[in-house]
Design a protein around this motif. Structure first.
Motif, PDB file in Angstrom:
ATOM      1  N   VAL A 162       0.859  -1.258  -0.069  1.00  0.00           N
ATOM      2  CA  VAL A 162      -0.105   0.048   0.035  1.00  0.00           C
ATOM      3  C   VAL A 162       0.839   1.200   0.015  1.00  0.00           C
ATOM      4  O   VAL A 162       2.016   1.186   0.553  1.00  0.00           O
ATOM      5  N   LEU A 163       0.439   2.366  -0.796  1.00  0.00           N
ATOM      6  CA  LEU A 163       1.228   3.487  -0.715  1.00  0.00           C
ATOM      7  C   LEU A 163       1.272   4.117   0.705  1.00  0.00           C
ATOM      8  O   LEU A 163       0.236   4.219   1.153  1.00  0.00           O
ATOM      9  N   ILE A 164       2.248   4.774   0.966  1.00  0.00           N
ATOM     10  CA  ILE A 164       2.563   5.458   2.291  1.00  0.00           C
ATOM     11  C   ILE A 164       2.883   6.887   2.005  1.00  0.00           C
ATOM     12  O   ILE A 164       3.632   7.379   1.258  1.00  0.00           O
ATOM     13  N   ARG A 165       1.770   7.774   2.761  1.00  0.00           N
ATOM     14  CA  ARG A 165       1.950   9.073   2.616  1.00  0.00           C
ATOM     15  C   ARG A 165       2.376   9.770   3.885  1.00  0.00           C
ATOM     16  O   ARG A 165       1.860   9.348   4.795  1.00  0.00           O
ATOM     17  N   PRO A 166       3.318  10.395   3.869  1.00  0.00           N
ATOM     18  CA  PRO A 166       3.933  11.368   4.989  1.00  0.00           C
ATOM     19  C   PRO A 166       2.775  12.389   5.383  1.00  0.00           C
ATOM     20  O   PRO A 166       1.876  12.469   4.736  1.00  0.00           O
ATOM     21  N   LEU A 167       2.885  12.816   6.892  1.00  0.00           N
ATOM     22  CA  LEU A 167       1.984  13.723   7.440  1.00  0.00           C
ATOM     23  C   LEU A 167       1.912  15.033   6.548  1.00  0.00           C
ATOM     24  O   LEU A 167       3.075  15.242   5.608  1.00  0.00           O
ATOM     25  N   GLN A 168       0.978  15.539   6.501  1.00  0.00           N
ATOM     26  CA  GLN A 168       1.060  16.774   5.399  1.00  0.00           C
ATOM     27  C   GLN A 168       2.062  18.122   5.798  1.00  0.00           C
ATOM     28  O   GLN A 168       2.338  17.993   6.815  1.00  0.00           O
ATOM     29  N   GLY A 169       2.309  18.522   4.662  1.00  0.00           N
ATOM     30  CA  GLY A 169       3.715  19.491   5.121  1.00  0.00           C
ATOM     31  C   GLY A 169       3.509  20.598   6.072  1.00  0.00           C
ATOM     32  O   GLY A 169       4.348  20.648   6.942  1.00  0.00           O
ATOM     33  N   ASP A 170       2.254  21.290   5.838  1.00  0.00           N
ATOM     34  CA  ASP A 170       2.256  22.233   7.123  1.00  0.00           C
ATOM     35  C   ASP A 170       2.118  21.754   8.453  1.00  0.00           C
ATOM     36  O   ASP A 170       2.679  22.086   9.384  1.00  0.00           O
ATOM     37  N   GLU A 171       1.376  20.521   8.678  1.00  0.00           N
ATOM     38  CA  GLU A 171       1.307  19.747   9.980  1.00  0.00           C
ATOM     39  C   GLU A 171       2.685  19.263  10.593  1.00  0.00           C
ATOM     40  O   GLU A 171       3.021  19.511  11.531  1.00  0.00           O
ATOM     41  N   ALA A 172       3.441  18.759   9.582  1.00  0.00           N
ATOM     42  CA  ALA A 172       4.971  18.194   9.667  1.00  0.00           C
ATOM     43  C   ALA A 172       5.678  19.483  10.158  1.00  0.00           C
ATOM     44  O   ALA A 172       6.707  19.504  11.109  1.00  0.00           O
ATOM     45  N   GLU A 173       5.627  20.796   9.425  1.00  0.00           N
ATOM     46  CA  GLU A 173       6.533  21.567   9.675  1.00  0.00           C
ATOM     47  C   GLU A 173       6.372  22.423  11.167  1.00  0.00           C
ATOM     48  O   GLU A 173       6.948  22.531  11.730  1.00  0.00           O
ATOM     49  N   GLU A 174       5.004  22.376  11.354  1.00  0.00           N
ATOM     50  CA  GLU A 174       4.474  22.865  12.675  1.00  0.00           C
ATOM     51  C   GLU A 174       5.079  22.023  13.920  1.00  0.00           C
ATOM     52  O   GLU A 174       5.444  22.514  14.755  1.00  0.00           O
ATOM     53  N   LYS A 175       4.810  20.777  13.600  1.00  0.00           N
ATOM     54  CA  LYS A 175       5.080  19.808  14.544  1.00  0.00           C
ATOM     55  C   LYS A 175       6.740  19.756  14.917  1.00  0.00           C
ATOM     56  O   LYS A 175       7.241  19.832  16.117  1.00  0.00           O
ATOM     57  N   GLY A 176       7.523  20.034  13.760  1.00  0.00           N
ATOM     58  CA  GLY A 176       8.834  20.163  13.726  1.00  0.00           C
ATOM     59  C   GLY A 176       9.333  21.490  14.650  1.00  0.00           C
ATOM     60  O   GLY A 176      10.279  21.559  15.389  1.00  0.00           O
ATOM     61  N   LEU A 177       8.612  22.678  14.114  1.00  0.00           N
ATOM     62  CA  LEU A 177       8.966  23.990  14.623  1.00  0.00           C
ATOM     63  C   LEU A 177       8.535  23.915  16.155  1.00  0.00           C
ATOM     64  O   LEU A 177       9.451  24.386  17.168  1.00  0.00           O
ATOM     65  N   ARG A 178       7.519  23.060  16.714  1.00  0.00           N
ATOM     66  CA  ARG A 178       6.975  23.180  18.107  1.00  0.00           C
ATOM     67  C   ARG A 178       8.138  22.405  18.902  1.00  0.00           C
ATOM     68  O   ARG A 178       8.466  23.003  19.841  1.00  0.00           O
ATOM     69  N   SER A 179       8.755  21.620  18.333  1.00  0.00           N
ATOM     70  CA  SER A 179       9.629  20.686  18.974  1.00  0.00           C
ATOM     71  C   SER A 179      10.803  21.512  19.255  1.00  0.00           C
ATOM     72  O   SER A 179      11.439  21.774  20.363  1.00  0.00           O
ATOM     73  N   TYR A 180      11.415  22.104  18.188  1.00  0.00           N
ATOM     74  CA  TYR A 180      12.595  23.165  18.266  1.00  0.00           C
ATOM     75  C   TYR A 180      12.356  24.233  19.235  1.00  0.00           C
ATOM     76  O   TYR A 180      13.442  24.525  19.954  1.00  0.00           O
ATOM     77  N   LEU A 181      11.128  24.840  18.891  1.00  0.00           N
ATOM     78  CA  LEU A 181      10.900  25.969  19.760  1.00  0.00           C
ATOM     79  C   LEU A 181      10.622  25.789  21.316  1.00  0.00           C
ATOM     80  O   LEU A 181      11.251  26.246  22.127  1.00  0.00           O
ATOM     81  N   ASP A 182      10.114  24.448  21.592  1.00  0.00           N
ATOM     82  CA  ASP A 182       9.874  23.882  22.946  1.00  0.00           C
ATOM     83  C   ASP A 182      11.344  23.814  23.598  1.00  0.00           C
ATOM     84  O   ASP A 182      11.458  23.847  24.848  1.00  0.00           O
ATOM     85  N   ALA A 183      12.251  23.211  22.709  1.00  0.00           N
ATOM     86  CA  ALA A 183      13.750  22.827  23.302  1.00  0.00           C
ATOM     87  C   ALA A 183      14.437  24.046  23.612  1.00  0.00           C
ATOM     88  O   ALA A 183      15.450  23.899  24.298  1.00  0.00           O
ATOM     89  N   SER A 184      14.247  25.188  22.485  1.00  0.00           N
ATOM     90  CA  SER A 184      15.433  26.076  22.418  1.00  0.00           C
ATOM     91  C   SER A 184      14.949  27.495  22.827  1.00  0.00           C
ATOM     92  O   SER A 184      14.898  28.047  24.081  1.00  0.00           O
ATOM     93  N   VAL A 185      14.421  28.085  21.727  1.00  0.00           N
ATOM     94  CA  VAL A 185      13.971  29.506  21.822  1.00  0.00           C
ATOM     95  C   VAL A 185      13.056  29.962  23.018  1.00  0.00           C
ATOM     96  O   VAL A 185      13.334  30.928  23.469  1.00  0.00           O
ATOM     97  N   LEU A 186      11.843  29.199  23.096  1.00  0.00           N
ATOM     98  CA  LEU A 186      10.854  29.546  23.789  1.00  0.00           C
ATOM     99  C   LEU A 186      11.256  29.580  25.351  1.00  0.00           C
ATOM    100  O   LEU A 186      10.924  30.320  26.308  1.00  0.00           O
ATOM    101  N   GLU A 187      12.396  28.476  25.536  1.00  0.00           N
ATOM    102  CA  GLU A 187      12.942  28.486  27.164  1.00  0.00           C
ATOM    103  C   GLU A 187      13.668  29.552  27.437  1.00  0.00           C
ATOM    104  O   GLU A 187      13.663  30.156  28.664  1.00  0.00           O
ATOM    105  N   VAL A 188      14.524  30.240  26.468  1.00  0.00           N
ATOM    106  CA  VAL A 188      15.136  31.291  26.740  1.00  0.00           C
ATOM    107  C   VAL A 188      14.092  32.584  26.913  1.00  0.00           C
ATOM    108  O   VAL A 188      14.778  33.568  27.649  1.00  0.00           O
ATOM    109  N   ALA A 189      13.480  32.556  26.044  1.00  0.00           N
ATOM    110  CA  ALA A 189      12.219  33.768  26.258  1.00  0.00           C
ATOM    111  C   ALA A 189      11.494  34.179  27.362  1.00  0.00           C
ATOM    112  O   ALA A 189      11.647  33.506  28.282  1.00  0.00           O
TER     113      ALA A 189
END
Length: 189
Positions: A162-189
């Motif tokens: 069966v064909l496998i489809r990744p998470l929608q682009g906007d959802e993936a970008e948001e998920k990755g950015l949330r992870s990055y921001l939670d781990a770095s920038v927002l902790e400093v702010a």
């Protein structure tokens, strides 16, 4: 799911697709070629290029920019990008951690400058990230945990095909950015 797809394969396919859209030889495009500044891509070229990539890889590319998404997540777009001052150091760091993994941006660049300086490698990074980091954990049909490339170049379940489809682009970008921001920038702010 795990997959054996390689970054080199994705880069080759992205380059080939771009060459077809622009009507140039793939050998004339390097991974550091800036799609607008070096190759002269225009807005309609991007529409066709994106549509072709989505079809080729069976995925959905992000429609919203990473800076916009980070501003929405953090509630402070100015931390990353000022309307009058352009890209900030935090914005540069953020974009280096986005799906596209920008590595050549400068403070003060405006949105148009960033877009014009988008390199072929940025698009390959984006597609590769979606195809390797944002797949379902298992096949939705049989539960198998490995995917492979089909004869037509799309990811499919190794077990039931069966064909496998990744998470929608906007959802993936948001998920990755949330992870990055939670781990770095927002902790400093």
């Amino acid at each position: 799911m795990k997959t054996s797809i390689t970054h080199a394969y994705v880069l080759t396919e992205v380059t080939s697709t771009l060459a077809d859209v622009l009507g140039v030889e793939a050998e004339d495009i390097s991974q550091s070629s800036e799609m607008v500044n070096d190759l002269g891509a225009e807005s309609l070229d991007f529409v066709e290029f994106n549509a072709n990539l989505e079809k080729k890889f069976n995925l959905s590319l992000p429609k919203k920019g990473a800076l916009f998404q980070a501003g929405k997540i953090s509630g402070n777009l100015e931390q990353f990008y000022g309307v009058k001052t352009g890209l900030t150091p935090d914005g540069i760091d953020l974009l280096s951690h986005s799906l596209s993994r920008y590595a050549h941006l400068q403070p003060g660049m405006m949105i148009g400058d960033i877009f014009n300086a988008t390199q072929v490698i940025n698009i390959a990074n984006l597609c590769y990230s979606l195809l390797t980091h944002y797949l379902p954990s298992a096949c939705p049909e049989c539960g198998h945990s490995h995917a492979k490339l089909s004869p037509i170049g799309k990811l499919q379940c190794e077990n039931c095909s069966v064909l496998i489809r990744p998470l929608q682009g906007d959802e993936a970008e948001e998920k990755g950015l949330r992870s990055y921001l939670d781990a770095s920038v927002l902790e400093v702010a």
